[in-house]
Design a protein around this motif. Structure first.
Motif, PDB file in Angstrom:
ATOM      1  N   SER A   1      42.939  32.598  73.421  1.00 30.41           N
ATOM      2  CA  SER A   1      42.123  32.663  74.651  1.00 30.41           C
ATOM      3  C   SER A   1      41.166  31.491  74.836  1.00 30.41           C
ATOM      4  CB  SER A   1      41.300  33.956  74.710  1.00 30.41           C
ATOM      5  OG  SER A   1      42.046  35.061  74.366  1.00 30.41           O
TER       6      SER A   1
ATOM      7  N   GLU B   1      43.318  40.321  77.309  1.00 25.58           N
ATOM      8  CA  GLU B   1      43.835  39.394  76.278  1.00 25.58           C
ATOM      9  C   GLU B   1      44.926  40.042  75.409  1.00 25.58           C
ATOM     10  OE1 GLU B   1      42.393  36.707  77.046  1.00 25.58           O
ATOM     11  OE2 GLU B   1      40.220  36.923  77.243  1.00 25.58           O
TER      12      GLU B   1
ATOM     13  N   GLU C   1      47.758  38.395  77.725  1.00 28.23           N
ATOM     14  CA  GLU C   1      47.912  37.151  76.957  1.00 28.23           C
ATOM     15  C   GLU C   1      48.862  37.339  75.760  1.00 28.23           C
ATOM     16  OE1 GLU C   1      44.145  35.407  76.312  1.00 28.23           O
ATOM     17  OE2 GLU C   1      44.985  33.500  75.672  1.00 28.23           O
TER      18      GLU C   1
END
Ligand SMILES: C=CC1=C(C)c2cc3[nH]c(cc4nc(cc5[nH]c(cc1n2)c(C)c5CCC(=O)O)C(CCC(=O)O)=C4C)c(C)c3C=C
Ligand SMILES: [Fe+2]
Ligand SMILES: [Fe+2]
Length: 387
Positions: free
Chosen positions: A237, A277, A281
């Motif tokens: 991140s 995330e 992600e």
């Protein structure tokens, strides 16, 4: 002892796509996220970055159903914690204070005052301390305590971090063991801890204990798991053009692919709830990177959410902190005034050594980039990933 409260601190997340831009504005307005030499530039820069980043960020939230699940999960954690404490004979009210979105920390404090709480345990839902997360929320609270005579009468204690708490470690090991048990060759699975990154300067210049706590936590989870698996720790991140903690998750995944690793179990380590995330992600972006690198099986351990052992660990932390000498705001790591986070602030130090001159140049590049992007809507900050 009068009425006791527990304040759970968390980051907050946009619940709807319309919330994304104002959420990002709040995040980038935080001097613990971007520190600028001139205070007056903070809000204009936050406005600029949030406006430019919003569409990319909105697309990510759209991919996970149109908003962050963070509030719902934090509410479930608060309810479970309150129930567990009641079972242990402690009548405690649990509150939620988010840093960048509803319900804000300020609102939580208003409710705490209204409920006449006399003793408050302040518990961040971040296992490891970083000045960018728990530190930022503590700073907001410290300012409130300084300014509000009523609050000064409220006893409080902080739990700065709890990455080494045995019951938390057991909960993490349990989640990993459950996933491993479903694999045909559990011992051959490579365990991949992916922690949220921070800029390197936080650790090297500001004394953020975050990296040390992450590393210790990873080792302690592996000891608790007590299995022979190989493991890697990497940081995800990254935002912006400065160096963040390394190795970066993306590079580490490629490296493991090159080494011929075929089965990976990803363990998100810096956050206890599912959020953008993990869901976007890791599950979408990093899965693609891993598959391209030749990793055939890419599995992720779920976040702790309301895992009973995790809730148990939170309740043990609360009970212990009520019995111990209080930890105060003064005892917490504060960033040094000259901490460098983004190149544009570095011109302050750009006069001395060659390295500092280069920093000064980066500062100018940073400012130019912002101006170019303001005019064109595209440019180098998109290229380096800040926007
Ligand atoms: C321990 C966890 C976290 C650390 C450390 C952290 C530092 C940090 N984050 C940014 C920038 C962004 N963070 C964003 C979202 C976000 N960050 C965390 C956790 C940590 N951040 C969480 C849990 C979330 C998501 C909340 C949710 O909606 O589910 C975002 C917004 C999302 C995006 O656009 O990518 C940004 C931006 C910095 C710069 C930083 C350290 C300096
Ligand atoms: Fe992200
Ligand atoms: Fe973040």
């Amino acid at each position: 002892m009068g009425r006791v409260g527990v304040l759970l601190l968390n980051l907050g997340g946009p619940e709807r796509l319309e919330d994304v831009r104002p959420f990002l504005f709040n995040l980038f307005s935080d001097p613990e996220i971007i520190r600028l030499p001139i205070k007056g530039l903070q809000k204009p820069l936050a406005w600029l970055i949030s406006t430019l980043r919003a569409s990319k960020s909105r697309e990510n939230y759209r991919q996970i159903g149109g908003g962050s699940p963070l509030l719902k999960i934090t509410e479930a954690q608060a309810t479970a914690l309150q129930q567990r404490l009641a079972e242990m004979g402690r009548e405690v009210s649990v509150y939620i204070g988010m840093r960048y979105w509803n319900p804000f920390t300020e609102e939580a404090i208003e409710r705490i005052k209204r409920d006449h709480i006399k003793k408050l345990v302040i518990l961040p839902l971040y296992p490891q301390f970083s000045i960018s997360t728990s530190g930022s929320s503590f700073r907001v609270l410290e300012e409130m305590w300084q300014q509000d005579p009523y609050l000064r009468l409220t006893e409080y204690t902080l739990i700065p971090s709890w990455y080494d708490h045995p019951t938390y470690l057991s909960a993490m090991a349990d989640l990993i063991a459950r996933e491993l048990e479903q694999c045909p060759n559990p011992d051959q699975v490579h365990i991949f801890f992916s922690a949220h990154g921070v800029p390197q300067s936080y650790v090297e210049e500001a004394g953020d204990p975050y990296q040390r706590e992450i590393e210790e936590c990873t080792r302690a989870i592996m000891r608790t798991l007590n299995r022979p698996n190989q493991y890697t720790l990497a940081y995800q991140s990254r935002v912006g053009p400065v160096e963040w903690l390394k190795p970066y998750t993306e590079d580490a995944l490629k490296g493991l692919g090159e080494q011929g690793i075929k089965h990976l179990l990803v363990v998100p380590i810096s956050f206890v709830s599912e959020h953008i995330e993990t869901l976007q992600e890791i599950d979408i972006e990093y899965r693609e990177v891993a598959e391209e690198a030749g990793i055939e099986h890419f599995q992720r351990v779920p976040a702790l959410n309301t895992h009973p052992m995790f809730i148990e660990s939170l309740s043990q932390l609360v009970v212990k902190s009520l019995e111990e000498k209080p930890t105060t705001f003064e005892q917490i790591t504060h960033p040094k005034a000259n901490m460098k986070m983004y190149p544009q602030e570095r011109w302050e130090w750009g006069m001395t050594t060659a390295a500092e001159v280069w920093n000064g140049r980066l500062a100018m590049i940073g400012f130019l980039a912002i101006i170019i992007e303001l005019i064109t809507g595209q440019g180098p900050l998109h290229f380096v990933g800040l926007l």
